[in-house]
Design a protein around this motif. Structure first.
Motif, short mmCIF file in Angstrom:
data_model
loop_
_atom_site.label_atom_id
_atom_site.label_comp_id
_atom_site.label_asym_id
_atom_site.label_seq_id
_atom_site.Cartn_x
_atom_site.Cartn_y
_atom_site.Cartn_z
N ALA A 149 0.83 -1.21 0.00
CA ALA A 149 0.00 0.00 0.00
C ALA A 149 0.86 1.25 0.00
N ALA A 150 2.07 1.16 0.57
CA ALA A 150 2.97 2.31 0.61
C ALA A 150 3.35 2.79 -0.78
N VAL A 151 3.35 1.90 -1.75
CA VAL A 151 3.68 2.28 -3.12
C VAL A 151 2.59 3.19 -3.69
N ILE A 152 1.35 2.89 -3.39
CA ILE A 152 0.24 3.73 -3.86
C ILE A 152 0.32 5.10 -3.19
N GLU A 153 0.63 5.12 -1.90
CA GLU A 153 0.78 6.40 -1.21
C GLU A 153 1.91 7.21 -1.83
N GLU A 154 3.02 6.57 -2.12
CA GLU A 154 4.16 7.27 -2.72
C GLU A 154 3.78 7.86 -4.07
N ALA A 155 2.97 7.14 -4.84
CA ALA A 155 2.53 7.64 -6.14
C ALA A 155 1.68 8.89 -5.99
N PHE A 156 0.81 8.92 -4.98
CA PHE A 156 0.01 10.12 -4.73
C PHE A 156 0.89 11.29 -4.31
N LEU A 157 1.90 11.02 -3.50
CA LEU A 157 2.80 12.09 -3.06
C LEU A 157 3.55 12.69 -4.25
N GLU A 158 3.98 11.85 -5.18
CA GLU A 158 4.69 12.34 -6.36
C GLU A 158 3.76 13.13 -7.28
N ALA A 159 2.51 12.71 -7.35
CA ALA A 159 1.55 13.38 -8.25
C ALA A 159 1.00 14.67 -7.67
N ASN A 160 1.21 14.89 -6.36
CA ASN A 160 0.64 16.06 -5.70
C ASN A 160 1.71 16.80 -4.90
N PRO A 161 2.47 17.67 -5.55
CA PRO A 161 3.47 18.46 -4.82
C PRO A 161 2.81 19.23 -3.67
N GLY A 162 3.45 19.19 -2.52
CA GLY A 162 2.89 19.87 -1.35
C GLY A 162 2.12 18.94 -0.44
N LEU A 163 1.79 17.75 -0.92
CA LEU A 163 1.10 16.77 -0.09
C LEU A 163 2.14 16.00 0.73
N ALA A 164 1.94 15.92 2.04
CA ALA A 164 2.89 15.26 2.94
C ALA A 164 2.34 13.91 3.39
N ARG A 165 3.22 13.08 3.93
CA ARG A 165 2.85 11.72 4.32
C ARG A 165 1.79 11.70 5.41
N ASP A 166 1.79 12.70 6.27
CA ASP A 166 0.81 12.70 7.36
C ASP A 166 -0.50 13.36 6.94
N GLN A 167 -0.64 13.62 5.64
CA GLN A 167 -1.86 14.23 5.11
C GLN A 167 -2.65 13.27 4.23
N ILE A 168 -2.17 12.05 4.09
CA ILE A 168 -2.84 11.04 3.26
C ILE A 168 -2.68 9.68 3.92
N THR A 169 -3.68 8.85 3.76
CA THR A 169 -3.58 7.46 4.21
C THR A 169 -4.23 6.56 3.18
N ILE A 170 -3.66 5.38 3.01
CA ILE A 170 -4.20 4.37 2.10
C ILE A 170 -4.80 3.26 2.96
N THR A 171 -6.03 2.90 2.67
CA THR A 171 -6.70 1.85 3.45
C THR A 171 -6.86 0.58 2.61
N CYS A 172 -6.97 -0.54 3.30
CA CYS A 172 -7.21 -1.83 2.66
C CYS A 172 -8.43 -2.48 3.29
N LYS A 173 -9.05 -3.35 2.54
CA LYS A 173 -10.17 -4.14 3.07
C LYS A 173 -10.14 -5.50 2.40
N SER A 174 -10.19 -6.55 3.22
CA SER A 174 -10.14 -7.92 2.71
C SER A 174 -8.95 -8.15 1.79
N GLY A 175 -7.83 -7.52 2.13
CA GLY A 175 -6.60 -7.71 1.36
C GLY A 175 -6.49 -6.86 0.11
N LEU A 176 -7.49 -6.02 -0.17
CA LEU A 176 -7.50 -5.18 -1.37
C LEU A 176 -7.16 -3.73 -1.03
N ILE A 177 -6.43 -3.06 -1.92
CA ILE A 177 -6.32 -1.60 -1.83
C ILE A 177 -7.72 -1.04 -1.97
N GLN A 178 -8.17 -0.30 -0.96
CA GLN A 178 -9.56 0.13 -0.92
C GLN A 178 -9.72 1.62 -1.20
#
Length: 212
Positions: A149-178
């Motif tokens: 899931a950290a890879v998806i978060e990293e992709a969002f950070l790269e696509a959104n300059p100014g977005l920090a790690r403590d401003q986004i979270t990626i959730t999963c459900k039943s083993g899926l990126i949700q």
């Protein structure tokens, strides 16, 4: 013992009741919730035969909702003098929500808490959705991928300059990126998420369902 159990049940019910019906406009910030459409389809939509899940839609992250939030917790089903949205107003949100049905529920549970009219809430939700860039490569996901899931978060950070790690979270459900959840001020600027929101999925092999 029976009286004791009844008393506990009554107490739980009263606490639950106080957890809803707050006053509109009383909140600290927004959580923009973006749902990976194919995951929602795998978990819920397919069983409903929902048109959002039809082949060829090409949906990646769609708008789940814009949620007024406290620093700890959130209001829901708030009291408001604003009228509910018309069918035309909810249908107009289908392009970014995948369908018209979710728009009314999001208004009922979360939108009323924003202290806005239904049209203004939907306009604000649309502006928040436009505020966050969805990584472009996700449109090309044509097969099931196992990815941290950290890879998806990293992709969002790269696509959104100014977005920090403590401003986004990626959730999963039943083993899926949700979902991707981004925290915003009332003015729709990026801001730190509350501690109850920062609950990153830590699966090293979460499944990213292919775009449909």
């Amino acid at each position: 013992m029976r009286l004791f159990l009844l008393a506990v049940a009554a107490l739980c019910w009263s606490n639950a009741a106080r957890a809803e019906g707050e006053q509109a406009w009383d909140f600290d910030y927004y959580v923009l919730s973006l749902s990976w459409s194919a995951a929602w389809c795998a978990l819920e939509g397919d069983s409903r035969d929902d048109p959002q899940c039809d082949a060829g839609r090409g949906l990646t992250f769609v708008l789940h909702g814009l949620w007024p939030q406290y620093e700890d917790g959130w209001p829901s089903f708030c009291r408001t003098v604003e009228r509910d949205p018309t069918r035309a107003e909810t249908a107009a949100m289908a392009d970014i929500m995948g369908g018209a049905g979710p728009a009314f529920y999001q208004w009922k549970k979360h939108g009323r808490c924003a202290g806005l009219s239904a049209p203004d809430y939907f306009q604000t939700a649309r502006a928040a959705y436009a505020r966050v860039a969805v990584p472009g490569f996700l449109e090309d996901v044509s097969r099931r991928l196992q990815v941290p899931a950290a890879v998806i978060e990293e992709a969002f950070l790269e696509a959104n300059p100014g977005l920090a790690r403590d401003q986004i979270t990626i959730t999963c459900k039943s083993g899926l990126i949700q979902e991707a959840r981004v925290c915003l001020t009332r003015d729709l600027d990026f801001r730190r998420c509350g501690d109850d929101v920062i609950r990153d999925c830590r699966l090293p092999d979460a499944v990213l369902e292919p775009v449909r």
